[in-house]
Design an enzyme around this catalytic site. Structure first.
Site, mmCIF file in Angstrom:
data_model
loop_
_atom_site.group_PDB
_atom_site.id
_atom_site.type_symbol
_atom_site.label_atom_id
_atom_site.label_comp_id
_atom_site.label_asym_id
_atom_site.label_seq_id
_atom_site.Cartn_x
_atom_site.Cartn_y
_atom_site.Cartn_z
ATOM 1 N N THR A 270 1.914 6.398 -6.066
ATOM 2 C CA THR A 270 2.451 7.361 -5.564
ATOM 3 C C THR A 270 2.740 7.413 -6.867
ATOM 4 O OG1 THR A 270 3.741 6.382 -3.556
ATOM 5 C CG2 THR A 270 5.076 8.434 -5.381
ATOM 6 N N LYS B 28 4.199 13.907 -0.673
ATOM 7 C CA LYS B 28 4.610 12.116 -0.696
ATOM 8 C C LYS B 28 5.845 12.700 -1.695
ATOM 9 C CE LYS B 28 5.190 8.439 -1.250
ATOM 10 N NZ LYS B 28 5.685 7.791 0.129
ATOM 11 N N LYS C 98 11.900 4.916 -8.280
ATOM 12 C CA LYS C 98 10.590 5.788 -9.134
ATOM 13 C C LYS C 98 10.683 7.019 -8.330
ATOM 14 C CE LYS C 98 7.107 4.057 -7.917
ATOM 15 N NZ LYS C 98 6.453 4.679 -7.363
HETATM 16 N N1 LIG Z 1 5.506 -1.184 -1.028
HETATM 17 C C1 LIG Z 1 5.002 -0.041 0.225
HETATM 18 O O1 LIG Z 1 6.167 0.473 1.006
HETATM 19 C C2 LIG Z 1 4.819 1.443 -0.252
HETATM 20 C C3 LIG Z 1 4.845 2.963 0.780
HETATM 21 C C4 LIG Z 1 3.779 3.904 0.075
HETATM 22 C C5 LIG Z 1 3.861 3.599 -0.934
HETATM 23 N N2 LIG Z 1 3.836 2.981 -2.200
HETATM 24 C C6 LIG Z 1 3.552 2.820 -3.973
HETATM 25 O O2 LIG Z 1 1.828 2.312 -3.545
HETATM 26 C C7 LIG Z 1 2.425 1.882 -4.510
HETATM 27 C C8 LIG Z 1 2.270 0.448 -5.241
HETATM 28 O O3 LIG Z 1 2.400 -0.378 -4.241
HETATM 29 P P1 LIG Z 1 2.915 -1.635 -3.668
HETATM 30 O O4 LIG Z 1 4.412 -1.735 -2.939
HETATM 31 O O5 LIG Z 1 1.841 -2.199 -3.443
HETATM 32 O O6 LIG Z 1 3.857 -2.649 -4.940
HETATM 33 P P2 LIG Z 1 3.580 -3.944 -6.004
HETATM 34 O O7 LIG Z 1 3.843 -4.943 -4.387
HETATM 35 O O8 LIG Z 1 4.662 -3.985 -6.626
HETATM 36 O O9 LIG Z 1 2.089 -3.924 -6.263
HETATM 37 C C9 LIG Z 1 1.979 -3.301 -7.608
HETATM 38 C C10 LIG Z 1 0.625 -3.118 -8.587
HETATM 39 O O10 LIG Z 1 0.347 -2.937 -9.608
HETATM 40 C C11 LIG Z 1 0.059 -3.860 -10.518
HETATM 41 N N3 LIG Z 1 0.389 -3.270 -11.866
HETATM 42 C C12 LIG Z 1 1.945 -2.621 -12.325
HETATM 43 N N4 LIG Z 1 1.553 -2.464 -13.184
HETATM 44 C C13 LIG Z 1 0.377 -2.892 -14.007
HETATM 45 C C14 LIG Z 1 -0.089 -2.578 -15.445
HETATM 46 N N5 LIG Z 1 0.562 -1.908 -16.031
HETATM 47 N N6 LIG Z 1 -1.111 -2.814 -15.133
HETATM 48 C C15 LIG Z 1 -2.065 -2.844 -14.049
HETATM 49 N N7 LIG Z 1 -1.517 -3.499 -12.867
HETATM 50 C C16 LIG Z 1 -0.682 -3.132 -12.744
HETATM 51 C C17 LIG Z 1 0.329 -4.713 -9.989
HETATM 52 O O11 LIG Z 1 -0.270 -5.683 -10.580
HETATM 53 P P3 LIG Z 1 0.619 -7.651 -10.736
HETATM 54 O O12 LIG Z 1 0.327 -8.046 -9.769
HETATM 55 O O13 LIG Z 1 -0.462 -8.267 -11.717
HETATM 56 O O14 LIG Z 1 1.609 -6.962 -11.392
HETATM 57 C C18 LIG Z 1 0.074 -4.989 -9.115
HETATM 58 O O15 LIG Z 1 -0.895 -4.827 -7.757
HETATM 59 C C19 LIG Z 1 3.272 2.321 -5.953
HETATM 60 O O16 LIG Z 1 2.892 3.722 -6.609
HETATM 61 C C20 LIG Z 1 4.267 2.431 -4.176
HETATM 62 O O17 LIG Z 1 4.953 3.643 -5.273
HETATM 63 C C21 LIG Z 1 4.466 2.296 -1.987
#
Ligand SMILES: NC(=O)c1ccc[n+]([C@@H]2O[C@H](COP(=O)([O-])OP(=O)(O)OC[C@H]3O[C@@H](n4cnc5c(N)ncnc54)[C@H](OP(=O)(O)O)[C@@H]3O)[C@@H](O)[C@H]2O)c1
Length: 319
Positions: free
Chosen positions: A126, A200, A268
């Site tokens: 997102t 979204k 965010k």
């Molecule tokens: N969680 C939900 O319920 C949900 C639902 C729908 C959509 N989303 C969206 O999906 C996306 C991922 O969400 P998530 O929940 O999977 O997040 P998350 O668990 O916090 O994982 C974030 C990922 O991004 C990586 N990352 C962050 N900053 C980085 C950088 N500067 N360079 C390279 N890698 C980086 C992290 O790596 P590290 O492991 O090294 O930190 C990790 O792999 C987001 O945009 C979120 O808004 C989330």
């Protein structure tokens, strides 16, 4: 704005449940190489779904230790985004925000230069509208690009029950639909590039307003010494209720903030809604007000907690 569910013959397939899919559907995925950049709360279950479906999955994560559980399920682990991309027919980015995606794609050892020209980059993080158009521009002339953020958290992601909000080159729809069928219960296709991310943004603005509305309503009930459980039960059986808001309301009452959708992501996304509105010279006073409160909750240590932790800063006494 127009949208379609699935494309052509894919429509029926998209609407069938996973259990109803035939083995013939599954073999179509046979060992097709897919790279997944980001194995966080969403990227890991997405990689697992693709492995279950028979894709050859290579993952990359900035913090390599977080890929461990996936190797046991058959994923290959790459040491850089470029290494993950080298053989991929499809590359999925599922990272925190636009800056993270751009750095994984075009930074040192970035994936973009390593992708074959006929590969497709499916951008599922997102990141909002402005970043999506910027990322699409980076892909232009190099690889195919599909904007495909998802609605649904890690639980639905694990069960392949996400809602995929897809837009991009119509010529790519039939190619990417088999992947979306494994990840989601439904795909909404939009004609205009970026509309997946626009949609979204709109959905998550609604989520934010619902959660904050519930948090403040429960605060009011508490201040009036009413039973919050009775408020939730009454909402649950009335058209006033929303299943999502009441579930979050119960978590608020129980102070159960185990992350489903972390507050930092919800904040965010509220900021992305404000930015999208700002580009259209539109005010979103509710979103603006709730974001100030949520920033306080994030500063107080609730960033990783579920969005239900917004209740911790709802209903401050009037100064
Ligand atoms: N969680 C939900 O319920 C949900 C639902 C729908 C959509 N989303 C969206 O999906 C996306 C991922 O969400 P998530 O929940 O999977 O997040 P998350 O668990 O916090 O994982 C974030 C990922 O991004 C990586 N990352 C962050 N900053 C980085 C950088 N500067 N360079 C390279 N890698 C980086 C992290 O790596 P590290 O492991 O090294 O930190 C990790 O792999 C987001 O945009 C979120 O808004 C989330």
């Amino acid at each position: 704005m127009t949208h379609r569910t699935g494309a052509g013959t894919e429509r029926t397939r998209t609407e069938r449940t996973r259990a109803e899919r035939t083995s013939a559907d599954r073999t179509s995925a046979d060992r097709t190489p897919v790279a997944v950049l980001g194995t966080g709360a969403m990227g890991a279950p997405i990689a697992r779904s693709l492995l279950r479906a028979g894709f050859e999955v290579t993952v990359w994560n900035r913090t390599r230790q977080k890929t461990g559980a996936l190797t046991g399920r058959g994923a290959k682990v790459a040491g850089s985004p470029a290494a993950a991309a080298a053989r991929a027919e499809y590359l999925i980015t599922m990272l925190t925000d636009g800056a993270a995606v751009e750095s994984a794609m075009t930074g040192a050892d970035g994936a973009l230069a390593a992708l074959a020209p006929d590969a497709v980059w499916i951008q599922m993080s997102t990141v909002g509208v402005t970043a999506t158009l910027r990322l699409a521009e980076l892909a232009r002339g190099a690889v195919g690009f599909v904007d495909a953020p998802v609605s649904g958290s890690s639980g639905p992601a694990d069960r392949g029950q996400l809602l995929v909000l897809a837009s991009g080159d119509p010529g790519l729809r039939l190619r990417v639909q088999p992947l979306f069928d494994e990840l989601g219960r439904r795909t909404l296709w939009f004609d205009r590039l970026g509309d997946g991310s626009r949609f979204k943004t709109v959905l998550n603005n609604w989520l934010a307003v619902l959660v904050e509305g519930m948090a403040e309503t429960l605060s009011l009930a508490g201040a009036l010494r009413l039973d919050p459980g009775l408020v939730l039960d009454t909402l649950a059986e009335s058209p006033l209720g929303s299943a999502y808001a009441t579930a979050k309301g119960r978590a608020m009452v129980e102070r159960d903030f185990a992350p489903g959708f972390p507050l930092r992501h919800a904040g965010k996304d509220a900021a992305l809604a404000l930015s999208a509105a700002d580009h259209r010279e539109l005010e979103l006073p509710l979103t603006e007000a709730l974001l100030k409160r949520w920033d306080e909750a994030i500063s107080a240590g609730h960033a990783e907690d579920d969005v239900a932790s917004a209740v911790t800063v709802a209903g401050h006494p009037r100064p």
